[in-house]
Design a protein around this motif. Sequence first.
Motif, PDB file in Angstrom:
ATOM      1  N   UNK A   1      28.744  34.281 -26.950  1.00 30.59           N
ATOM      2  CA  UNK A   1      30.065  34.469 -25.725  1.00 30.59           C
ATOM      3  C   UNK A   1      29.266  34.937 -24.804  1.00 30.59           C
ATOM      4  N   UNK A   2      29.907  33.038 -23.204  1.00 27.93           N
ATOM      5  CA  UNK A   2      29.448  33.705 -21.920  1.00 27.93           C
ATOM      6  C   UNK A   2      30.312  34.617 -21.137  1.00 27.93           C
ATOM      7  N   UNK A   3      30.110  35.851 -20.344  1.00 27.12           N
ATOM      8  CA  UNK A   3      30.666  36.969 -20.440  1.00 27.12           C
ATOM      9  C   UNK A   3      30.265  36.892 -18.357  1.00 27.12           C
ATOM     10  N   UNK A   4      31.281  37.268 -17.923  1.00 29.43           N
ATOM     11  CA  UNK A   4      31.200  36.851 -16.762  1.00 29.43           C
ATOM     12  C   UNK A   4      32.089  37.047 -15.577  1.00 29.43           C
ATOM     13  N   UNK A   5      32.415  37.821 -15.393  1.00 29.39           N
ATOM     14  CA  UNK A   5      31.384  38.281 -13.635  1.00 29.39           C
ATOM     15  C   UNK A   5      30.248  39.374 -14.861  1.00 29.39           C
ATOM     16  N   UNK A   6      29.736  39.913 -14.442  1.00 29.58           N
ATOM     17  CA  UNK A   6      29.064  41.147 -15.722  1.00 29.58           C
ATOM     18  C   UNK A   6      28.385  42.157 -14.125  1.00 29.58           C
ATOM     19  N   UNK A   7      28.618  42.119 -12.815  1.00 33.55           N
ATOM     20  CA  UNK A   7      27.866  43.209 -11.923  1.00 33.55           C
ATOM     21  C   UNK A   7      27.608  42.750 -10.673  1.00 33.55           C
ATOM     22  N   UNK A   8      28.060  41.095 -10.102  1.00 37.30           N
ATOM     23  CA  UNK A   8      27.542  40.082  -8.667  1.00 37.30           C
ATOM     24  C   UNK A   8      29.399  41.085  -7.970  1.00 37.30           C
TER      25      UNK A   8
ATOM     26  N   UNK B   1      36.549  37.455 -15.888  1.00 31.69           N
ATOM     27  CA  UNK B   1      36.465  39.498 -15.630  1.00 31.69           C
ATOM     28  C   UNK B   1      36.294  39.365 -14.117  1.00 31.69           C
ATOM     29  N   UNK B   2      36.063  40.874 -13.419  1.00 31.37           N
ATOM     30  CA  UNK B   2      35.553  41.159 -12.621  1.00 31.37           C
ATOM     31  C   UNK B   2      34.551  41.801 -12.874  1.00 31.37           C
ATOM     32  N   UNK B   3      33.947  42.101 -12.063  1.00 29.04           N
ATOM     33  CA  UNK B   3      31.838  42.531 -11.569  1.00 29.04           C
ATOM     34  C   UNK B   3      32.481  43.772 -12.601  1.00 29.04           C
ATOM     35  N   UNK B   4      32.972  44.750 -11.974  1.00 26.37           N
ATOM     36  CA  UNK B   4      33.676  46.385 -12.331  1.00 26.37           C
ATOM     37  C   UNK B   4      33.647  46.208 -14.105  1.00 26.37           C
ATOM     38  N   UNK B   5      34.588  45.631 -14.154  1.00 22.04           N
ATOM     39  CA  UNK B   5      35.003  45.436 -15.917  1.00 22.04           C
ATOM     40  C   UNK B   5      34.475  45.079 -16.595  1.00 22.04           C
ATOM     41  N   UNK B   6      33.486  43.456 -16.112  1.00 22.02           N
ATOM     42  CA  UNK B   6      32.613  43.613 -17.173  1.00 22.02           C
ATOM     43  C   UNK B   6      31.035  43.915 -17.089  1.00 22.02           C
ATOM     44  N   UNK B   7      30.979  44.642 -16.286  1.00 19.34           N
ATOM     45  CA  UNK B   7      29.668  45.358 -16.441  1.00 19.34           C
ATOM     46  C   UNK B   7      30.090  46.711 -17.208  1.00 19.34           C
ATOM     47  N   UNK B   8      31.507  47.137 -16.961  1.00 19.31           N
ATOM     48  CA  UNK B   8      31.398  48.921 -17.356  1.00 19.31           C
ATOM     49  C   UNK B   8      31.579  47.881 -19.754  1.00 19.31           C
ATOM     50  N   UNK B   9      31.781  46.828 -19.681  1.00 21.80           N
ATOM     51  CA  UNK B   9      32.304  46.402 -20.725  1.00 21.80           C
ATOM     52  C   UNK B   9      30.741  46.053 -21.502  1.00 21.80           C
TER      53      UNK B   9
ATOM     54  N   UNK C   1      27.617  47.319 -21.198  1.00 21.39           N
ATOM     55  CA  UNK C   1      26.792  48.514 -20.983  1.00 21.39           C
ATOM     56  C   UNK C   1      27.458  49.394 -21.614  1.00 21.39           C
ATOM     57  N   UNK C   2      28.783  49.383 -22.331  1.00 21.06           N
ATOM     58  CA  UNK C   2      29.507  50.040 -23.533  1.00 21.06           C
ATOM     59  C   UNK C   2      29.113  48.755 -24.379  1.00 21.06           C
ATOM     60  N   UNK C   3      28.891  47.814 -24.791  1.00 25.37           N
ATOM     61  CA  UNK C   3      28.764  47.515 -25.877  1.00 25.37           C
ATOM     62  C   UNK C   3      27.267  47.371 -26.696  1.00 25.37           C
ATOM     63  N   UNK C   4      26.044  47.382 -24.639  1.00 28.01           N
ATOM     64  CA  UNK C   4      24.660  47.689 -25.346  1.00 28.01           C
ATOM     65  C   UNK C   4      24.463  49.005 -25.589  1.00 28.01           C
ATOM     66  N   UNK C   5      25.402  50.111 -25.101  1.00 24.75           N
ATOM     67  CA  UNK C   5      25.470  51.222 -25.818  1.00 24.75           C
ATOM     68  C   UNK C   5      25.690  51.851 -27.314  1.00 24.75           C
ATOM     69  N   UNK C   6      26.768  51.300 -27.599  1.00 29.01           N
ATOM     70  CA  UNK C   6      27.210  50.856 -29.412  1.00 29.01           C
ATOM     71  C   UNK C   6      26.198  50.479 -29.902  1.00 29.01           C
ATOM     72  N   UNK C   7      25.536  49.502 -29.548  1.00 26.90           N
ATOM     73  CA  UNK C   7      24.505  48.830 -30.230  1.00 26.90           C
ATOM     74  C   UNK C   7      23.440  49.420 -30.385  1.00 26.90           C
ATOM     75  N   UNK C   8      22.913  50.352 -29.497  1.00 24.98           N
ATOM     76  CA  UNK C   8      21.752  51.228 -29.781  1.00 24.98           C
ATOM     77  C   UNK C   8      22.498  51.968 -30.618  1.00 24.98           C
TER      78      UNK C   8
END
Length: 333
Positions: A130-137, A219-227, A229-236
């Motif tokens: 799934x493509x997610x944007x924005x993730x931080x710009x 989504x906006x970059x703030x929400x997308x970036x938090x989501x 990073x949270x997803x990456x953390x759960x995966x690890x």
Amino acid sequence: MGGDNAPDVTVEGAAAFLSARKEAFVRLHGDEAKLKPVMAKYSSVADRMEIVHTEDVITSDMKPSQALRRGRNSSMWNALEDVKEGRANAAVSAGNTGALMAISMLVLRKMDGVHRPAMTAAWPTLRGRTVVLDVGANLEADAAQLVTFAIMGEAYARAILGIERPTIGLLNIGSEEMKGHDEIREAHELLRGSELDLDYQGFVEGDDISSGKVDVIVTDGFTGNVALKAGEGVARMLGVRVREALTGSLFSKLGAVLAMGGLKNLRSQMDPSNVNGGVLLGLGGVSVKSHGGTDGRGFARACQLAADLATSHYRDEVATNLSKIRQKGIAAE
């Protein structure tokens, strides 16, 4: 020259990309004295790699404002100039993210109708990607900007995921129409009544990202970036817990041997190298950000992503729909 293990990983990835794409050619911007010995390891594709020498490098700790003032003639800047001048179809860097975004916007400029470019991420889901944007710009985005993100994300998903008619959702705290802040509700109304020929599905929630409910999540970059990073953390965390569970006893180790095929498949699906590469959408050229800590395989994947996007009709499709929303008076401020 950017990334945690440059230039070895960069050249390794470029060589792997060239092995898979026989029609491709790569220009390596950087210090020739450092690049040449590494390039010599890949003689089978060396004739399709060219070194463009420069000693100047954007460092990982350089602020975007410093990069704009002091980065001219750096390897990153020159690679983007290659795209601007038509010497290359796309630029790929594993270097400083903020600097790459700032220099990309200055050198490549924004497409007509794009107020703010958006950074994408390809998210592994139960259905594929799934493509997610924005993730931080952009930390914030108004309703018109979210509509622009939807237009860009839809065209991007078609070019990269090969989906003829991607579905789109707006990330919200609930699926009900009264949920969310004013900007997200206004964007919902604009997308629902825009007549842009987008397959807009309405609001989606955080747990819909990994389920693959839609192909594009806006989504906006703030929400997308938090989501993200949270997803990456759960995966690890899951990776660590699975390893612990499979090595805790003799019987669990035996079970791991018996399940080896399935575990390899799971590891492949969760491997960040397989989805490496974030694209800054909305520019007058293709600029791809590779993760700084990637391996050669991951950098090759970022190069493949750049090549796929550069040879697609992505920008033409975006320009057509941006023209439509300008005619309807939906313009980003």
